[in-house]
Motif scaffolding. Structure first.
Motif, PDB file in Angstrom:
ATOM      1  N   THR A 449       0.666  -1.041   0.094  1.00  0.00           N
ATOM      2  CA  THR A 449      -0.011  -0.051   0.014  1.00  0.00           C
ATOM      3  C   THR A 449       0.930   1.251  -0.048  1.00  0.00           C
ATOM      4  O   THR A 449       0.618   2.160  -0.896  1.00  0.00           O
ATOM      5  CB  THR A 449      -0.861   0.092   1.461  1.00  0.00           C
ATOM      6  OG1 THR A 449      -1.652  -1.078   1.251  1.00  0.00           O
ATOM      7  CG2 THR A 449      -1.886   1.308   1.148  1.00  0.00           C
ATOM      8  N   VAL A 450       1.811   1.292   0.885  1.00  0.00           N
ATOM      9  CA  VAL A 450       2.536   2.618   1.008  1.00  0.00           C
ATOM     10  C   VAL A 450       3.680   2.455   0.095  1.00  0.00           C
ATOM     11  O   VAL A 450       3.988   3.697  -0.619  1.00  0.00           O
ATOM     12  CB  VAL A 450       3.393   2.636   2.102  1.00  0.00           C
ATOM     13  CG1 VAL A 450       2.277   2.843   3.542  1.00  0.00           C
ATOM     14  CG2 VAL A 450       4.217   1.423   2.572  1.00  0.00           C
ATOM     15  N   GLY A 451       4.126   1.328  -0.672  1.00  0.00           N
ATOM     16  CA  GLY A 451       4.979   1.381  -2.008  1.00  0.00           C
ATOM     17  C   GLY A 451       4.200   1.891  -2.944  1.00  0.00           C
ATOM     18  O   GLY A 451       5.001   2.799  -3.741  1.00  0.00           O
ATOM     19  N   SER A 452       3.085   1.483  -3.001  1.00  0.00           N
ATOM     20  CA  SER A 452       2.466   2.190  -4.335  1.00  0.00           C
ATOM     21  C   SER A 452       2.316   3.568  -4.152  1.00  0.00           C
ATOM     22  O   SER A 452       2.332   4.451  -5.130  1.00  0.00           O
ATOM     23  CB  SER A 452       0.915   1.465  -4.496  1.00  0.00           C
ATOM     24  OG  SER A 452       0.059   2.253  -5.252  1.00  0.00           O
ATOM     25  N   ALA A 453       1.973   4.136  -2.955  1.00  0.00           N
ATOM     26  CA  ALA A 453       2.039   5.698  -2.695  1.00  0.00           C
ATOM     27  C   ALA A 453       3.128   6.374  -2.988  1.00  0.00           C
ATOM     28  O   ALA A 453       3.200   7.543  -3.529  1.00  0.00           O
ATOM     29  CB  ALA A 453       1.477   6.033  -1.347  1.00  0.00           C
ATOM     30  N   TYR A 454       4.517   5.860  -2.406  1.00  0.00           N
ATOM     31  CA  TYR A 454       5.730   6.272  -2.832  1.00  0.00           C
ATOM     32  C   TYR A 454       5.908   6.698  -4.325  1.00  0.00           C
ATOM     33  O   TYR A 454       6.322   7.698  -4.516  1.00  0.00           O
ATOM     34  CB  TYR A 454       6.670   5.421  -2.340  1.00  0.00           C
ATOM     35  CG  TYR A 454       6.921   5.627  -0.744  1.00  0.00           C
ATOM     36  CD1 TYR A 454       6.890   6.807   0.125  1.00  0.00           C
ATOM     37  CD2 TYR A 454       7.523   4.639  -0.016  1.00  0.00           C
ATOM     38  CE1 TYR A 454       6.957   7.012   1.398  1.00  0.00           C
ATOM     39  CE2 TYR A 454       7.736   4.682   1.267  1.00  0.00           C
ATOM     40  CZ  TYR A 454       7.563   5.885   1.922  1.00  0.00           C
ATOM     41  OH  TYR A 454       7.933   5.968   3.307  1.00  0.00           O
ATOM     42  N   SER A 455       5.517   5.464  -5.205  1.00  0.00           N
ATOM     43  CA  SER A 455       5.823   5.754  -6.422  1.00  0.00           C
ATOM     44  C   SER A 455       4.988   6.589  -6.979  1.00  0.00           C
ATOM     45  O   SER A 455       5.347   7.160  -8.281  1.00  0.00           O
ATOM     46  CB  SER A 455       5.516   4.341  -7.144  1.00  0.00           C
ATOM     47  OG  SER A 455       4.038   4.253  -7.029  1.00  0.00           O
ATOM     48  N   GLN A 456       3.859   7.298  -6.596  1.00  0.00           N
ATOM     49  CA  GLN A 456       3.080   8.179  -7.216  1.00  0.00           C
ATOM     50  C   GLN A 456       3.524   9.502  -6.710  1.00  0.00           C
ATOM     51  O   GLN A 456       3.081  10.831  -7.116  1.00  0.00           O
ATOM     52  CB  GLN A 456       1.581   8.139  -6.629  1.00  0.00           C
ATOM     53  CG  GLN A 456       1.225   6.891  -7.476  1.00  0.00           C
ATOM     54  CD  GLN A 456      -0.313   6.334  -6.887  1.00  0.00           C
ATOM     55  OE1 GLN A 456      -0.784   7.331  -6.217  1.00  0.00           O
ATOM     56  NE2 GLN A 456      -0.705   5.280  -6.986  1.00  0.00           N
ATOM     57  N   VAL A 457       4.810   9.849  -5.731  1.00  0.00           N
ATOM     58  CA  VAL A 457       5.105  11.084  -5.331  1.00  0.00           C
ATOM     59  C   VAL A 457       6.431  11.473  -6.013  1.00  0.00           C
ATOM     60  O   VAL A 457       7.063  10.546  -5.959  1.00  0.00           O
ATOM     61  CB  VAL A 457       5.178  11.108  -3.860  1.00  0.00           C
ATOM     62  CG1 VAL A 457       5.635  12.518  -3.533  1.00  0.00           C
ATOM     63  CG2 VAL A 457       3.947  10.829  -3.154  1.00  0.00           C
ATOM     64  N   SER A 458       6.442  12.527  -6.615  1.00  0.00           N
ATOM     65  CA  SER A 458       7.631  12.844  -7.584  1.00  0.00           C
ATOM     66  C   SER A 458       8.729  13.286  -6.483  1.00  0.00           C
ATOM     67  O   SER A 458       8.423  13.996  -5.353  1.00  0.00           O
ATOM     68  CB  SER A 458       7.429  14.304  -8.244  1.00  0.00           C
ATOM     69  OG  SER A 458       8.404  14.900  -8.794  1.00  0.00           O
ATOM     70  N   PRO A 459      10.012  12.603  -6.853  1.00  0.00           N
ATOM     71  CA  PRO A 459      10.991  12.797  -5.960  1.00  0.00           C
ATOM     72  C   PRO A 459      11.540  14.215  -5.915  1.00  0.00           C
ATOM     73  O   PRO A 459      12.420  14.662  -4.819  1.00  0.00           O
ATOM     74  CB  PRO A 459      12.176  11.979  -6.841  1.00  0.00           C
ATOM     75  CG  PRO A 459      11.308  11.207  -7.348  1.00  0.00           C
ATOM     76  CD  PRO A 459      10.070  11.651  -7.894  1.00  0.00           C
TER      77      PRO A 459
END
Length: 561
Positions: A449-459
């Motif tokens: 769940t949080v891995g998917s969320a991380y991938s959607q936030v720009s570095p």
């Protein structure tokens, strides 16, 4: 000018190493020791223990029963879930959103609650549904017997098909509809397109979903113990529990040998699902903003909707309704509506009896701790995977995945063998061993769940904070975490809920001071009062649905059943 390299302590790597150490001590070590113990029962290599345990006719019967009921549950689960997922996701079926929510309800409900419901409905002597069908069709005998292999398969299927339904539904949502549309343009009917295009493209997801159902059914303890044991239909999980309850060294060795079988089978299936199928790109995923065309069911729309509704009534509403009806019944041999048979005494019991209240408080505490500590690990490990290029970053993810795929009874047995002082750590009969067991089993959902969320936030947002002088912890707390709060909340609940009503591991790990709600319910159902057990089950159902509602609200509708 000479530049001097200075060692700079980075708290990030200290935290990551601490988490890896936790996984090595409390997951890798126990499972590795269990494997070693299976081949070195007395300190030296020997196959005699394995030969002896598998030479017993009852143990061979357990293995056969486990494989048969798991395989049949997998087959029937796919046969049920794929048509439902297609109808809900790709057709103009009436009430699609309502049915989608209803079909995955049992995913959030303890399996042993379903076993209790079907036990009441299809009991071979006084089953409510059995008696109704006998009177309706004027039969000479009751038509069904829940205490059979077929009854066990039915209950396992009805409570584990949502695993396949959810997997297949998500795959259908992500599949590029271009090929289906090309098939329709070429003149193929919706049915022909389904069999010649959709199903072949969906095959990897269908197989993965089936394997997920197989592992879940194979690992289940609650349903076989309630449905199978009275009919002498034993499985590996119930047999392991019997060996552990003996309390002797030989009993523990025999339990280890059986647990090794489950662990190896689960790891093989996990490998096939995660590695082999993941490399075969049968499904075409498109980056375009395209939604598949909805298939018009035409004149079959109303009949198919009625059939789907009938399925929902039989598989979901009737069993759940039976649980509540039983909790309100004074005499289970009579209808709940019979004169003087309606009572609320059993609901009063569950809110007044100190042992039940204590068990509920324990479950709430253990599940909260497992979810909170589990989410800390998930947040760090997902960050490691999504935001760094460090070598070996996939190892923690792999360990968490293996923990989730390992049968619950194996995790509990491995912890019993290693966390009782043998390696300098003694947490047996404490809350810590319960919390750790829950974390090992259920962290994967939080991680994904949080891995998917991380991938959607720009570095770039973190980079801007770093340029401004913010340290790693400051960047997480001030920039990243606020952006993914809905996913953090959803991940917390996804670990909390199964931990709250867990039975398999709790039944092996609890003591008189750490009894959980799942164990208390099982004891009441088996030895004390079925009405009180039904009231407890009803309360759990209500709590689970409330938690799911909160999860949907707090995650802004992104995560809920």
């Amino acid at each position: 000018m000479k530049s001097k390299s200075r060692f700079r302590f980075d708290v990030k790597w200290a935290v990551i190493l601490a988490i890896i150490a936790f996984l090595l001590v409390f997951q890798v070590l126990p499972l590795l020791y269990l494997t070693i113990r299976a081949f070195f029962p007395e300190g030296r290599f020997s196959m005699e223990g394995l030969k002896r345990i598998y030479s017993y006719a009852l143990n061979r019967s357990c293995l056969v029963n486990t494989l048969i009921v798991s395989a049949m549950s997998m087959v029937f689960g796919i046969l049920i879930s794929f048509p439902l997922a297609w109808l809900v996701g790709r057709t103009n079926l009436y009430g699609r959103k309502f049915f989608r929510t209803l079909f995955v309800t049992t995913y959030m409900v303890p399996p042993y609650v379903g076993a209790m419901a079907w036990l009441r409905l299809l009991n071979p002597t006084v089953g409510t549904l059995n008696v109704f069908l006998k009177n309706l069709f004027h039969l000479s005998a009751l038509p069904f017997n829940i205490y059979t292999r077929g009854g066990l398969i039915w209950v396992l299927t009805t409570f584990y098909y949502p695993y396949a339904f959810i997997t297949i539904s998500r795959a259908l949502e992500n599949m590029d509809p271009t090929m289906e549309e090309a098939s329709r343009i070429s003149g193929a009917s919706p049915l022909k397109t389904l069999f010649t295009v959709t199903i072949p493209l969906m095959l990897p997801s269908i197989i993965a979903a089936g394997l997920l159902v197989f592992v879940a059914a194979m690992s289940c303890y609650g349903i076989p113990s309630i449905i199978g044991a009275p009919g002498k239909i034993y499985t590996v999980t119930t047999r392991i529990a019997e060996y552990v309850s003996i309390g002797s060294a030989e009993g523990l060795t025999d339990a280890t040998s059986l647990a090794f079988f489950l662990m190896v089978l689960a790891l093989i299936i996990l490998y096939i699902s995660e590695r082999v199928l993941a490399r075969k790109n049968y499904i075409t995923i498109s980056g375009k903003s395209m939604r598949p065309a909805i298939v018009d069911l035409g004149r079959f729309r109303i009949p198919i909707t009625i059939l789907v509704a009938l399925f929902a009534v039989v598989v979901i509403l009737i069993p759940f309704g039976t649980v509540f009806a039983t909790s309100l019944t004074m005499n289970m041999g009579k209808s709940v509506f019979a004169a003087g048979n309606l009572t609320t005494k059993y609901w009063k019991t569950i809110f007044s009896r100190s042992s039940i209240f204590k068990s509920a408080a324990n479950s709430l505490l253990y599940a909260s701790l497992a979810a909170s500590f589990g989410m800390v690990i998930c947040l760090i490990m997902a960050y490691l995977s999504e935001r760094t290029n460090v070598k070996g970053k996939s190892i923690p993810n792999f360990l968490i995945t293996v923990g989730s795929g390992t049968p619950s009874v194996v995790i509990a047995l491995a912890l019993i063998m290693t966390m009782s002082g043998r390696f300098g750590i003694n947490i047996y009969n404490t809350l810590f061993i319960m919390v750790i067991a829950y974390m090992i089993k259920y962290m994967l959902m939080g991680l994904r769940t949080v891995g998917s969320a991380y991938s959607q936030v720009s570095p770039s947002l973190e980079e801007a904070a770093q340029i401004s002088g913010a340290g790693w912890i400051r960047r997480l707390t001030d920039v990243l975490f606020p952006l993914i709060i809905p996913s953090i909340v959803a991940g917390w609940f996804l670990i909390f809920m199964p931990s709250f009503y867990e039975l398999t591991m709790s039944n092996l790990l609890y003591s008189s001071n750490t009894e959980t709600l799942g164990v208390e319910l099982y004891l009441y159902q088996t030895y004390h009062s079925q009405q009180t057990a039904s009231a407890m089950a009803g309360a759990i159902l209500i709590l689970v649905m409330v938690f799911n509602f909160l999860m949907g609200k707090l995650s802004k509708g992104k995560f809920s059943i």
